[in-house]
Write a protein that holds these residues in place. Sequence first.
Motif, PDB file in Angstrom:
ATOM      1  N   THR A  37       0.866  -1.183   0.000  1.00 23.76           N
ATOM      2  CA  THR A  37       0.000   0.000   0.000  1.00 23.76           C
ATOM      3  C   THR A  37       0.902   1.232   0.000  1.00 23.76           C
ATOM      4  O   THR A  37       2.056   1.177   0.421  1.00 23.76           O
ATOM      5  CB  THR A  37      -0.899   0.088   1.251  1.00 23.76           C
ATOM      6  OG1 THR A  37      -0.078   0.183   2.417  1.00 23.76           O
ATOM      7  CG2 THR A  37      -1.798  -1.129   1.362  1.00 23.76           C
ATOM      8  N   LEU A  38       0.352   2.331  -0.484  1.00 16.73           N
ATOM      9  CA  LEU A  38       1.096   3.581  -0.595  1.00 16.73           C
ATOM     10  C   LEU A  38       0.356   4.682   0.142  1.00 16.73           C
ATOM     11  O   LEU A  38      -0.830   4.904  -0.115  1.00 16.73           O
ATOM     12  CB  LEU A  38       1.208   3.972  -2.075  1.00 16.73           C
ATOM     13  CG  LEU A  38       1.619   5.415  -2.367  1.00 16.73           C
ATOM     14  CD1 LEU A  38       3.090   5.616  -2.051  1.00 16.73           C
ATOM     15  CD2 LEU A  38       1.328   5.779  -3.814  1.00 16.73           C
ATOM     16  N   ALA A  39       1.039   5.366   1.056  1.00 18.60           N
ATOM     17  CA  ALA A  39       0.498   6.596   1.647  1.00 18.60           C
ATOM     18  C   ALA A  39       1.338   7.737   1.090  1.00 18.60           C
ATOM     19  O   ALA A  39       2.530   7.825   1.353  1.00 18.60           O
ATOM     20  CB  ALA A  39       0.581   6.547   3.167  1.00 18.60           C
ATOM     21  N   GLY A  76      -4.209   2.615  -0.992  1.00 16.78           N
ATOM     22  CA  GLY A  76      -3.425   3.825  -0.839  1.00 16.78           C
ATOM     23  C   GLY A  76      -4.237   4.927  -0.196  1.00 16.78           C
ATOM     24  O   GLY A  76      -5.444   4.817  -0.023  1.00 16.78           O
TER      25      GLY A  76
END
Lengths: 327, 327
Positions: free
Chosen positions: B90-92, B124
């Motif tokens: 996942t991307l923040a 994300g």
Amino acid sequence: MNEFNIIDTFFKPKAAQSESDIASGIRLGVGDDCALISKSSDLDLAVSVDTLIEGVHFPESSPPDLIAHRALAVAISDLAAMGAEPRYFTLALTLPHADTDWLAAFSGGLHEAATQLNCAIIGGDTTRGQNVSLSIHVMGDVAKDQALLRSGAKVGDKIYVTGPLGDGAAALAYLQKRLTLQDRDLGDYLSRRFYKPQPQVRAGLALRGVASAAIDISDGLLADLGHICAASDVAARIETKRLPLTQPLLAQVALSHLQQWALSGGDDYQLCFTVAKKRQSKLMQKLAEAEFSAHLIGEIIPPGDPLVIVDGAEDLNLKRSGYQHFA
Amino acid sequence: MNEFNIIDTFFKPKAAQSESDIASGIRLGVGDDCALISKSSDLDLAVSVDTLIEGVHFPESSPPDLIAHRALAVAISDLAAMGAEPRYFTLALTLPHADTDWLAAFSGGLHEAATQLNCAIIGGDTTRGQNVSLSIHVMGDVAKDQALLRSGAKVGDKIYVTGPLGDGAAALAYLQKRLTLQDRDLGDYLSRRFYKPQPQVRAGLALRGVASAAIDISDGLLADLGHICAASDVAARIETKRLPLTQPLLAQVALSHLQQWALSGGDDYQLCFTVAKKRQSKLMQKLAEAEFSAHLIGEIIPPGDPLVIVDGAEDLNLKRSGYQHFA
């Protein structure tokens, strides 16, 4: 361009990748409250990430223990919306400098929240940066094919929310000193609602097999119910007068103002969910068994524009439909 | 107070929580390259999070596609160090404003890296903040009881690294214009090593059942080998002259300077691992089968102070023992 468009436009996997996703155990990718990956023969793992930034998502100089509590609660709210049971989280923490007192208070609040919300820290990363910011990545268990999605609402389904709306926006106004209150208890209540929102985990668990669609209200009812409508290819009609409100606030704020906050203020972390007619009795049974509330606010209707029709909101200014970054 | 102390001091679960962790499926918590949670009867899920901040972990105005590639590669390096196979991330993402060109380039680089590194995006969160910053949370599969830990090194074990050290520090010096190069190809090589480091996934997979301990070299050999020593309750003796170096750099940089970078520069993303004498032949067999390298650099010795003794480093200034945030 708002946050939702950014994710849709730039971060959904390409079609070519999507096929191999199935083989690699992704049961639900980008686009709902959580992704789902296959964990075992009977469980999926729901995963979600949330970032909170000082001055954007919480006031500067907020007490560090409360920042920690809010960050974990907000992240877990996405698990609640999927009907998942919180299990683990990781923390990515960015700080301008390593202040031992701040860190001690922060970690105290984090451990307290982890215990209360029954979610264990398993990893983290700390970095130096100009502002305080935190990304919390939560993971939870959900029985296979039982997750609550945004995409299952059907025409005729009733629409519910689990608790009062508008508290989040009122709390932000109070903390930012745009709202002054005579009533000290009410101020404390709002501060708690802001820093220690109660993710509706019990409701999410109880609603598996009952709700046709669900989402947590982080960006405002109109925006979040709009996501259900878009994902389900339907529209919604809600009645302003049915919105559950915190009554003591009405002594301080005009009804229309509070209704406006309830519709588009965000930060409430209640669940919004839909239930088919044939499941209404099951919902009543669940409400009797489990400790959560459900307030009927409207009905799903055939697709149209706008996605959400609001009856009785003629006097309200609803331009700002939910909290949108980069809006 | 450095990053490691912060995590140890503030973010390890309290003892009371630790017991319930076992019941809730945490097989390894805070303190190694990854945490491990039980996934199925034969697999654990390795999870790790890494944050990269503009101006701290990569130069300002770095090309967005390369920022994306570096962030994912760096995060996956932690999976490699555990012998895990990358699966999901996942991307923040935090940005000062939503620049469509920037986002298109960034997501292009991210999807390319995801395909190359065989790791699929599943979720994300995008937020607005003053600086570009990214937290990537990676998840990978590892067979039960096969994960490579920091804690298994024994006295007499040989110490290896998978490839040249010092490239990361040289690359940073080059990008920051502290190092000027006549050789354009060498400059391109260093830029690639910085922005597209190759996480040693194949090596990590091959080393399961062979290495007694492993870590990836992100903070510098001395600091990271020191983590193995601390976790294993041993010390290490390494020979400066055995450190693998990128030969063309020696035409541009003094040997002692490059050795210094190799020992304490960081950002190399090679693996450092230890192998018991009785497993040496198995290592040779793995090296013949799999496409990775191993360079013998020293041996594990009984515990003592310092944790890592460096032979032949008399002329080197090793004060800065690894990249430490908040140092």
